[in-house]
Scaffold this active site. Structure first.
Site, PDB file in Angstrom:
ATOM      1  N   ASP A 198       0.845  -1.181   0.000  1.00  0.00           N
ATOM      2  CA  ASP A 198       0.000   0.000   0.000  1.00  0.00           C
ATOM      3  C   ASP A 198       0.896   1.251   0.000  1.00  0.00           C
ATOM      4  O   ASP A 198       1.863   1.307  -0.757  1.00  0.00           O
ATOM      5  CB  ASP A 198      -0.964  -0.070   1.190  1.00  0.00           C
ATOM      6  CG  ASP A 198      -2.050   0.981   1.199  1.00  0.00           C
ATOM      7  OD1 ASP A 198      -3.047   0.811   0.472  1.00  0.00           O
ATOM      8  OD2 ASP A 198      -1.893   1.972   1.931  1.00  0.00           O
ATOM      9  N   HIS A 201      -6.799  -6.829  -1.198  1.00  0.00           N
ATOM     10  CA  HIS A 201      -5.764  -5.817  -0.993  1.00  0.00           C
ATOM     11  C   HIS A 201      -4.807  -6.130   0.148  1.00  0.00           C
ATOM     12  O   HIS A 201      -3.632  -5.756   0.098  1.00  0.00           O
ATOM     13  CB  HIS A 201      -6.438  -4.467  -0.724  1.00  0.00           C
ATOM     14  CG  HIS A 201      -5.481  -3.356  -0.472  1.00  0.00           C
ATOM     15  ND1 HIS A 201      -4.531  -2.951  -1.399  1.00  0.00           N
ATOM     16  CD2 HIS A 201      -5.305  -2.545   0.618  1.00  0.00           C
ATOM     17  CE1 HIS A 201      -3.823  -1.947  -0.898  1.00  0.00           C
ATOM     18  NE2 HIS A 201      -4.264  -1.682   0.316  1.00  0.00           N
ATOM     19  N   TYR A 220      -2.537  10.806   1.493  1.00  0.00           N
ATOM     20  CA  TYR A 220      -3.306  11.012   0.273  1.00  0.00           C
ATOM     21  C   TYR A 220      -3.148  12.441  -0.244  1.00  0.00           C
ATOM     22  O   TYR A 220      -3.063  12.675  -1.456  1.00  0.00           O
ATOM     23  CB  TYR A 220      -4.790  10.721   0.538  1.00  0.00           C
ATOM     24  CG  TYR A 220      -5.041   9.291   0.954  1.00  0.00           C
ATOM     25  CD1 TYR A 220      -5.418   8.330   0.025  1.00  0.00           C
ATOM     26  CD2 TYR A 220      -4.886   8.897   2.285  1.00  0.00           C
ATOM     27  CE1 TYR A 220      -5.640   7.013   0.407  1.00  0.00           C
ATOM     28  CE2 TYR A 220      -5.106   7.581   2.676  1.00  0.00           C
ATOM     29  CZ  TYR A 220      -5.481   6.643   1.730  1.00  0.00           C
ATOM     30  OH  TYR A 220      -5.688   5.339   2.104  1.00  0.00           O
TER      31      TYR A 220
END
Length: 281
Positions: free
Chosen positions: A100, A261, A204
């Site tokens: 990730d 994921h 982000y």
């Protein structure tokens, strides 16, 4: 079970928590993603502790590492890890694997510390700057866009962290139970810390800078690279290798079935063996 030891290192800009395990001849650095911590690698550490010297830090602003106001571009975060390895631990040769956001940090680390990184493994993430407009899968990963909004996500999620994060734990794997109750409790413990939403969302919000940093690098990575993608819903599948091949010369691909994921926790046997074979080849 492989024993892990907990440590803290006072670095230039953060107080970094990290764990160590194993006594193998090669050093393997494991970098976690969001909304997790070093703990996501527990099963992998247990399987590889007899083959590698393992170092798994909590990245800037996450886990039990401190939460500075700024510095959440992946180049800066990779600099934290580099300082831990070189200046604090005296390590100059190592392999690195990241899942990730940890995969994007691992890429930056490999790019900026290329003479010391022997192998790079990127697990279920695309690299910002690979030519795609964003790494949110064209809106499929809706939270990428949502978290770019200043302040509103914090206001909506604050006090409801268990609802928000458990939704991802339930839905981003190939089954709802792939993240254990113990792991969820550990992750939610760290998200209760003051400022944890701000610093997590900052990963982000820094992506435009990540794109600029990665696109400014003129040469592709030369070390062997492994791209790992889950093939179930929410796994990135072949997207990982396609992304990494725009930025690295030698990329081996591993597609993991029955896996979404959360690859280190969904399929630790497959991932551990793949990492060992890749690094020891």
């Amino acid at each position: 079970m492989t024993d892990v030891e907990h440590h803290y290192a006072q670095l230039s800009d953060v107080l970094m928590h990290y764990v160590t395990a194993g006594q193998g001849p090669q050093t393997l650095v494991l970098l976690h993603g969001y909304p997790q911590s070093w703990y996501c690698w527990s099963e992998v550490i247990d399987r590889l502790g007899d083959r590698f010297r393992i170092i798994a830090p909590d990245l800037r602003g996450l886990g039990d590492t401190s939460r500075p106001v700024s510095g959440y571009d992946k180049k800066t975060i990779a600099g934290d890890v580099r300082e831990l390895l070189h200046d604090h631990l005296g390590i100059t040769q190592y392999a690195v694997a990241g899942h990730d956001w940890g995969g994007t940090v691992a890429f930056s680390l490999a790019a900026d510390d290329a003479e010391h990184v022997t192998h790079l493994a990127v697990v279920d993430v695309a690299i910002p700057g690979d030519g795609n407009p964003n790494i949110g899968a064209g809106g499929k990963r809706w939270h990428h866009t949502f978290l770019l909004t200043p302040d509103l996500p914090e206001a909506l999620i604050g006090g409801r962290e268990d609802i928000y994060f458990n939704w991802f734990f339930d839905n981003y794997g190939h089954r709802p139970d792939v993240i254990s109750a113990e792991a969820r409790a550990e992750y939610l413990r760290t998200h209760a810390a003051l400022g944890s939403l701000r610093t997590g969302f900052a990963y982000y919000r820094a992506v435009e800078q990540d794109v600029r940093d990665n696109q400014s690098r003129s040469e592709k990575l030369q070390m062997p690279c492994l791209a790992v993608g889950g093939t179930a819903k929410w796994g990135r599948g072949g997207e990982v290798a396609a992304s990494l091949r725009t930025m690295a010369v030698e990329v081996e691909e591993l597609l993991v079935d029955d896996c979404g994921h959360w690859v280190p926790e969904e399929q630790p046997d497959i991932l551990s063996e793949a990492l060992a074979n890749f690094i020891e080849a």
